[in-house]
Design a protein around this motif. Structure first.
Motif, PDB file in Angstrom:
ATOM      1  N   ILE A  47       0.856  -1.188   0.000  1.00 35.55           N
ATOM      2  CA  ILE A  47       0.000   0.000   0.000  1.00 35.55           C
ATOM      3  C   ILE A  47       0.894   1.240   0.000  1.00 35.55           C
ATOM      4  CG2 ILE A  47      -0.128  -0.146   2.529  1.00 35.55           C
ATOM      5  CD1 ILE A  47      -2.795   1.246   2.440  1.00 35.55           C
ATOM      6  N   PRO A  48       0.597   2.257  -0.816  1.00 38.20           N
ATOM      7  CA  PRO A  48       1.406   3.482  -0.814  1.00 38.20           C
ATOM      8  C   PRO A  48       1.346   4.174   0.549  1.00 38.20           C
ATOM      9  CG  PRO A  48      -0.003   3.376  -2.763  1.00 38.20           C
ATOM     10  CD  PRO A  48      -0.442   2.273  -1.854  1.00 38.20           C
ATOM     11  N   SER A  49       2.421   4.854   0.890  1.00 39.71           N
ATOM     12  CA  SER A  49       2.490   5.527   2.191  1.00 39.71           C
ATOM     13  C   SER A  49       1.406   6.577   2.342  1.00 39.71           C
ATOM     14  CB  SER A  49       3.878   6.173   2.376  1.00 39.71           C
ATOM     15  OG  SER A  49       4.892   5.185   2.397  1.00 39.71           O
ATOM     16  N   SER A  50       1.104   7.290   1.251  1.00 41.46           N
ATOM     17  CA  SER A  50       0.061   8.313   1.328  1.00 41.46           C
ATOM     18  C   SER A  50      -1.297   7.684   1.627  1.00 41.46           C
ATOM     19  CB  SER A  50      -0.006   9.090   0.012  1.00 41.46           C
ATOM     20  OG  SER A  50      -0.238   8.217  -1.083  1.00 41.46           O
ATOM     21  N   GLU A  51      -1.564   6.502   1.079  1.00 40.25           N
ATOM     22  CA  GLU A  51      -2.821   5.813   1.350  1.00 40.25           C
ATOM     23  C   GLU A  51      -2.866   5.305   2.792  1.00 40.25           C
ATOM     24  OE1 GLU A  51      -5.384   2.011  -0.404  1.00 40.25           O
ATOM     25  OE2 GLU A  51      -3.866   3.008  -1.659  1.00 40.25           O
ATOM     26  N   LEU A  52      -1.713   4.866   3.312  1.00 37.88           N
ATOM     27  CA  LEU A  52      -1.660   4.429   4.707  1.00 37.88           C
ATOM     28  C   LEU A  52      -1.943   5.603   5.639  1.00 37.88           C
ATOM     29  CD1 LEU A  52      -1.039   2.354   6.916  1.00 37.88           C
ATOM     30  CD2 LEU A  52       1.401   2.906   6.643  1.00 37.88           C
ATOM     31  N   ALA A  53      -1.372   6.771   5.336  1.00 37.99           N
ATOM     32  CA  ALA A  53      -1.621   7.958   6.156  1.00 37.99           C
ATOM     33  C   ALA A  53      -3.107   8.339   6.123  1.00 37.99           C
ATOM     34  CB  ALA A  53      -0.762   9.122   5.666  1.00 37.99           C
ATOM     35  N   ALA A  54      -3.730   8.201   4.949  1.00 40.27           N
ATOM     36  CA  ALA A  54      -5.161   8.512   4.841  1.00 40.27           C
ATOM     37  C   ALA A  54      -5.998   7.544   5.679  1.00 40.27           C
ATOM     38  CB  ALA A  54      -5.583   8.453   3.374  1.00 40.27           C
ATOM     39  N   LYS A  55      -5.606   6.286   5.716  1.00 41.69           N
ATOM     40  CA  LYS A  55      -6.315   5.298   6.536  1.00 41.69           C
ATOM     41  C   LYS A  55      -6.209   5.639   8.015  1.00 41.69           C
ATOM     42  CE  LYS A  55      -6.242   1.126   3.633  1.00 41.69           C
ATOM     43  NZ  LYS A  55      -7.684   0.811   3.811  1.00 41.69           N
ATOM     44  N   LEU A  56      -5.021   6.072   8.447  1.00 37.36           N
ATOM     45  CA  LEU A  56      -4.829   6.436   9.850  1.00 37.36           C
ATOM     46  C   LEU A  56      -5.699   7.635  10.225  1.00 37.36           C
ATOM     47  CD1 LEU A  56      -0.956   5.955  10.130  1.00 37.36           C
ATOM     48  CD2 LEU A  56      -2.695   4.645  11.344  1.00 37.36           C
ATOM     49  N   LEU A  57      -5.779   8.608   9.327  1.00 37.25           N
ATOM     50  CA  LEU A  57      -6.631   9.773   9.582  1.00 37.25           C
ATOM     51  C   LEU A  57      -8.094   9.351   9.675  1.00 37.25           C
ATOM     52  CD1 LEU A  57      -7.130  12.799   9.843  1.00 37.25           C
ATOM     53  CD2 LEU A  57      -7.079  12.961   7.335  1.00 37.25           C
ATOM     54  N   GLN A  58      -8.519   8.461   8.803  1.00 33.69           N
ATOM     55  CA  GLN A  58      -9.900   7.985   8.824  1.00 33.69           C
ATOM     56  C   GLN A  58     -10.204   7.213  10.100  1.00 33.69           C
ATOM     57  OE1 GLN A  58     -10.845   5.428   5.540  1.00 33.69           O
ATOM     58  NE2 GLN A  58     -12.996   5.173   6.138  1.00 33.69           N
ATOM     59  N   ILE A  59      -9.266   6.351  10.504  1.00 34.17           N
ATOM     60  CA  ILE A  59      -9.461   5.582  11.744  1.00 34.17           C
ATOM     61  C   ILE A  59      -9.581   6.516  12.936  1.00 34.17           C
ATOM     62  CG2 ILE A  59      -8.323   3.979  13.337  1.00 34.17           C
ATOM     63  CD1 ILE A  59      -7.144   2.552  10.908  1.00 34.17           C
ATOM     64  N   TYR A  60      -8.747   7.560  12.967  1.00 38.51           N
ATOM     65  CA  TYR A  60      -8.809   8.504  14.087  1.00 38.51           C
ATOM     66  C   TYR A  60     -10.159   9.212  14.127  1.00 38.51           C
ATOM     67  CZ  TYR A  60      -7.787  12.344  17.209  1.00 38.51           C
ATOM     68  OH  TYR A  60      -7.831  13.236  18.242  1.00 38.51           O
ATOM     69  N   GLN A  61     -10.620   9.673  12.982  1.00 37.62           N
ATOM     70  CA  GLN A  61     -11.884  10.416  12.944  1.00 37.62           C
ATOM     71  C   GLN A  61     -13.068   9.522  13.323  1.00 37.62           C
ATOM     72  OE1 GLN A  61     -11.564  11.836   8.882  1.00 37.62           O
ATOM     73  NE2 GLN A  61     -11.067  13.908   9.572  1.00 37.62           N
ATOM     74  N   GLU A  62     -13.092   8.283  12.824  1.00 38.13           N
ATOM     75  CA  GLU A  62     -14.199   7.380  13.120  1.00 38.13           C
ATOM     76  C   GLU A  62     -14.191   6.910  14.565  1.00 38.13           C
ATOM     77  OE1 GLU A  62     -13.814   4.266  10.296  1.00 38.13           O
ATOM     78  OE2 GLU A  62     -14.625   5.432   8.618  1.00 38.13           O
ATOM     79  N   SER A  63     -12.975   6.853  15.170  1.00 33.47           N
ATOM     80  CA  SER A  63     -12.881   6.353  16.544  1.00 33.47           C
ATOM     81  C   SER A  63     -13.255   7.404  17.576  1.00 33.47           C
ATOM     82  CB  SER A  63     -11.450   5.861  16.818  1.00 33.47           C
ATOM     83  OG  SER A  63     -10.521   6.942  16.726  1.00 33.47           O
ATOM     84  N   ARG A  64     -13.416   8.672  17.148  1.00 34.72           N
ATOM     85  CA  ARG A  64     -13.742   9.727  18.104  1.00 34.72           C
ATOM     86  C   ARG A  64     -15.089   9.480  18.769  1.00 34.72           C
ATOM     87  NH1 ARG A  64     -10.468  13.447  20.132  1.00 34.72           N
ATOM     88  NH2 ARG A  64     -11.977  15.143  19.849  1.00 34.72           N
ATOM     89  N   GLY A  65     -16.032   8.898  18.037  1.00 33.36           N
ATOM     90  CA  GLY A  65     -17.344   8.677  18.637  1.00 33.36           C
ATOM     91  C   GLY A  65     -17.621   7.228  18.946  1.00 33.36           C
ATOM     92  N   SER A  66     -16.587   6.381  18.891  1.00 39.28           N
ATOM     93  CA  SER A  66     -16.783   4.957  19.152  1.00 39.28           C
ATOM     94  C   SER A  66     -16.685   4.659  20.639  1.00 39.28           C
ATOM     95  CB  SER A  66     -15.738   4.142  18.384  1.00 39.28           C
ATOM     96  OG  SER A  66     -14.442   4.380  18.915  1.00 39.28           O
ATOM     97  N   GLU A  67     -17.036   3.427  20.994  1.00 39.67           N
ATOM     98  CA  GLU A  67     -16.966   2.997  22.395  1.00 39.67           C
ATOM     99  C   GLU A  67     -15.530   2.795  22.851  1.00 39.67           C
ATOM    100  OE1 GLU A  67     -19.331  -0.467  22.737  1.00 39.67           O
ATOM    101  OE2 GLU A  67     -21.237   0.557  22.309  1.00 39.67           O
ATOM    102  N   ASN A  68     -14.655   2.514  21.908  1.00 40.38           N
ATOM    103  CA  ASN A  68     -13.250   2.288  22.246  1.00 40.38           C
ATOM    104  C   ASN A  68     -12.570   3.646  22.410  1.00 40.38           C
ATOM    105  OD1 ASN A  68     -10.627   1.475  22.564  1.00 40.38           O
ATOM    106  ND2 ASN A  68     -10.575   0.144  20.761  1.00 40.38           N
ATOM    107  N   SER A  69     -12.583   4.167  23.604  1.00 38.51           N
ATOM    108  CA  SER A  69     -12.062   5.514  23.855  1.00 38.51           C
ATOM    109  C   SER A  69     -10.544   5.591  23.737  1.00 38.51           C
ATOM    110  CB  SER A  69     -12.482   5.975  25.254  1.00 38.51           C
ATOM    111  OG  SER A  69     -11.980   5.076  26.247  1.00 38.51           O
ATOM    112  N   SER A  70      -9.858   4.461  23.803  1.00 30.85           N
ATOM    113  CA  SER A  70      -8.392   4.464  23.737  1.00 30.85           C
ATOM    114  C   SER A  70      -7.873   4.414  22.303  1.00 30.85           C
ATOM    115  CB  SER A  70      -7.826   3.275  24.518  1.00 30.85           C
ATOM    116  OG  SER A  70      -8.224   2.039  23.929  1.00 30.85           O
ATOM    117  N   LEU A  71      -8.742   4.157  21.314  1.00 31.78           N
ATOM    118  CA  LEU A  71      -8.294   3.998  19.932  1.00 31.78           C
ATOM    119  C   LEU A  71      -7.677   5.271  19.353  1.00 31.78           C
ATOM    120  CD1 LEU A  71      -8.111   1.906  17.699  1.00 31.78           C
ATOM    121  CD2 LEU A  71     -10.371   2.617  16.907  1.00 31.78           C
ATOM    122  N   PRO A  72      -8.240   6.481  19.617  1.00 35.90           N
ATOM    123  CA  PRO A  72      -7.612   7.697  19.060  1.00 35.90           C
ATOM    124  C   PRO A  72      -6.182   7.900  19.540  1.00 35.90           C
ATOM    125  CG  PRO A  72      -9.846   8.154  19.770  1.00 35.90           C
ATOM    126  CD  PRO A  72      -9.528   6.785  20.278  1.00 35.90           C
TER     127      PRO A  72
END
Length: 602
Positions: A47-72
């Motif tokens: 996977i290209p590094s830029s795509e990996l960085a985009a995935k990390l940003l998406q995971i952070y944003q989606e985890s803000r309202g999730s039950e797993n408070s430690s994920l961000p």
């Protein structure tokens, strides 16, 4: 490895990414550092590094309202680890660095100051100086007596300085260079790795020329004996890469065919030589070398060609993905590639246990800057010992020496009338280098003793009196410049300073020899010398002061023939001179063979 992942059976990129995030606790401690480091190092395969960085940003944003408070916070810890463990990737990839900066700014806008402080992208050091293939400039230091033949050096000192050169070049190779080589199967657009391979090949070629520079078989045997001693010292230093280059040079066909020369080599030296050959034998996939290298502790330098072969072999033998949909990556392949690359990265972390003389390193680089072809070296070998004939150490009437080569045979194409301003500019640079390295007492003059050191390294120097115009017993800079200018006129510009340029269409990016910038364009972008192949911009033509190297023999003013001249221009080898040719590597093995050069099937 993480208990939730089974890499042997394969997993998706998302599963592996989430496994790396969960490998951190809330305080940033890593429970499975090997998994995290392996994924961050090997992800470009999948996977290209830029795509990996985009995935990390998406995971952070989606985890803000999730039950797993430690994920961000765990996601931020993974980003922090990525930046700190692989800073070169962010320095050399501006797009990736901007993505991480956007993530940091997003955290700041949302009030997550704690998370934002974990990402320190601003402190990433620059690696651009490592990526530039520039000319080397001598460092002023205490003067010492030197010659390009290095007859004054102890074998151990020469081995140490060769090791230092290789280590400095090797330290500039980054993971991205190995990845580019394996993915493309060549060194196209990979100047750092190409430069290292060029250095390896230059050592091998230089040794051949040092042996063949001696006129008698006994003298050539002494040079062979000396370099076998250098090889012994390299083994003691655990520098297997330069050891392979030395053994490759001494075992080259141009040297191995010298039967009379080898008859003067002592049995003890021959025994040492055979033991080194056995150690570096390719039998059993270099099993003896691999076992010896694994047992070494402290500083050790691998045979890069063997490990590049391993990388290519694993890449060709194993698929990246375990299914046609490219959803499950091959964890076994990732682990094997990571193991090889980790070993190479570890070598760079331990410096050689000795110091090097910068002035001597620069002089050694000049000597290694060879431009003879394999055919030219082999022809020189035939001159020393013709086929099916025993060449005596001194010429006799029954076996007369070959006739001198006429000056007109130096170049196969006509040369333009020389520009004396360009000739003088080059000569002044060369003379300045002579005085910097051979003016032992620093009095600004070359004495008769100092002249004898450099006498055999210049094809135009005949007698001390030819340069000492005022007969005061020493040679000044002005006298040496004047002598070379007169020589240039008498030889009608055939000293090699003038190039025969032709407008050329380059099919791949090349660098200008003068300004080091890329020659860009679609059609007839720049100039290329028909004689020696040097490239430059059209606007740099009159500024280029690099000597044209297309010479098979050097001819002095009295008509005698000597070895190819050495230039004192501090410059890097021409692009494309490495023996690792720009061709695709499929299932073939990549190994270092008897000629001691890197290529596909040596």
């Amino acid at each position: 490895m993480s208990a939730t992942l089974d890499l042997e059976k394969g997993c998706t990129v998302d599963e592996l990414l989430h496994g790396c995030i969960e490998a951190f606790d809330n305080e940033g401690k890593v429970r499975d550092p090997q998994l995290v480091r392996m994924f961050l190092m090997m992800h470009p395969w999948y996977i290209p590094s830029s795509e990996l960085a985009a995935k990390l940003l998406q995971i952070y944003q989606e985890s803000r309202g999730s039950e797993n408070s430690s994920l961000p916070v765990k996601t931020c810890h993974l980003v922090r680890y990525w930046v700190s463990a692989f800073p070169a990737e962010f320095d050399l990839n501006p797009e990736l660095a901007e993505q991480i900066k956007e993530l940091k700014e997003l955290l700041g806008r949302e009030g997550s100051r704690r998370h934002s402080n974990l990402i320190d992208i601003e402190s990433v050091p620059t690696y651009k100086w490592k990526r530039q293939v520039t000319q080397r400039h001598p460092v002023a230091q205490k003067k010492r007596k030197m010659s390009l033949l290095f007859d004054h050096l102890e074998s151990g000192e020469l081995a140490e300085h060769l090791t230092h050169l290789e280590y400095c070049s090797f330290s500039k190779i980054l993971f991205q260079d190995y990845h580019s080589f394996v993915m493309h199967g060549c060194t196209v657009d990979n100047p750092i790795l190409e430069r290292f391979i060029t250095l390896f090949n230059s050592v091998s070629q230089w040794i051949q020329l040092m042996v063949l520079s001696k006129p008698t078989a006994q003298q050539r045997a002494q040079v062979i004996t000396r370099f076998v001693m250098v090889a012994q010292r390299l083994l003691h230093l655990q520098n297997f890469n330069t050891l392979m280059a030395v053994i490759g040079g001494l075992g080259h066909s141009s040297i191995s065919r010298l039967k009379e020369t080898h008859s003067f080599v002592s049995p003890e030296t021959t025994k040492v030589w055979e033991s080194l050959l056995e150690l570096l034998s390719s039998a059993g996939n270099y099993s003896r070398y691999r076992r010896c290298f694994a047992e070494c502790v402290g500083f050790k330098f691998p045979i890069l060609g063997v490990h590049l072969k391993d990388l290519v072999a694993v890449h060709v033998a194993l698929p990246d993905w375990l299914d046609r949909t490219h959803s499950r990556l091959n964890g076994n392949k990732m682990q094997q590639l990571f193991s090889i690359l980790s070993d190479l990265a570890m070598v760079q972390s331990i410096r050689p246990p000795f110091e090097a003389n910068p002035d001597l390193l620069n002089l050694l680089m000049v000597s290694l800057d060879q431009y003879q072809t394999e055919e030219e070296i082999y022809q020189l070998s035939l001159q020393r010992e013709p086929r099916n004939k025993s060449t005596p150490s001194s010429p006799t009437f029954s076996n007369p020496p070959p006739q001198p080569v006429m000056i007109e045979e130096w170049a196969s194409v006509p040369k333009p009338k020389p520009d004396q301003a360009v000739v003088r500019k080059h000569i002044e640079k060369m003379v300045e280098s002579v005085f910097r390295n051979f003016d032992v007492d620093g009095d600004g003059n070359i004495s008769q003793e100092e002249f004898q050191i450099i006498r055999n390294n210049f094809p135009y120097l005949c007698k001390f009196g030819d340069l000492d115009e005022n007969q005061d017993g020493c040679i000044s800079r002005e006298e040496m410049v004047s002598y070379f200018m007169k020589s240039s006129l008498e030889l009608n510009g055939k000293m090699g300073f003038i190039h025969n340029f032709n407008e050329t269409t380059f099919l791949r990016p090349v660098a200008c020899r003068h300004c080091k910038g890329l020659i860009i364009g679609l059609y007839k972008q720049g100039l290329k010398c028909r004689a020696c192949g040097v490239n430059c911009h059209k606007q740099c033509r009159d500024l280029l002061s690099v000597e044209c190297r297309k010479r098979t023999k050097s001819v002095s003013l009295d008509g005698s023939v000597s070895l190819p001249a050495r230039s004192f221009s501090f410059s890097l080898p021409r692009p494309g001179r490495t023996s690792l040719r720009h061709t695709e590597i499929q299932e073939e093995d990549v190994q270092a063979g008897e000629d001691g050069v890197f290529d596909e099937k040596l």
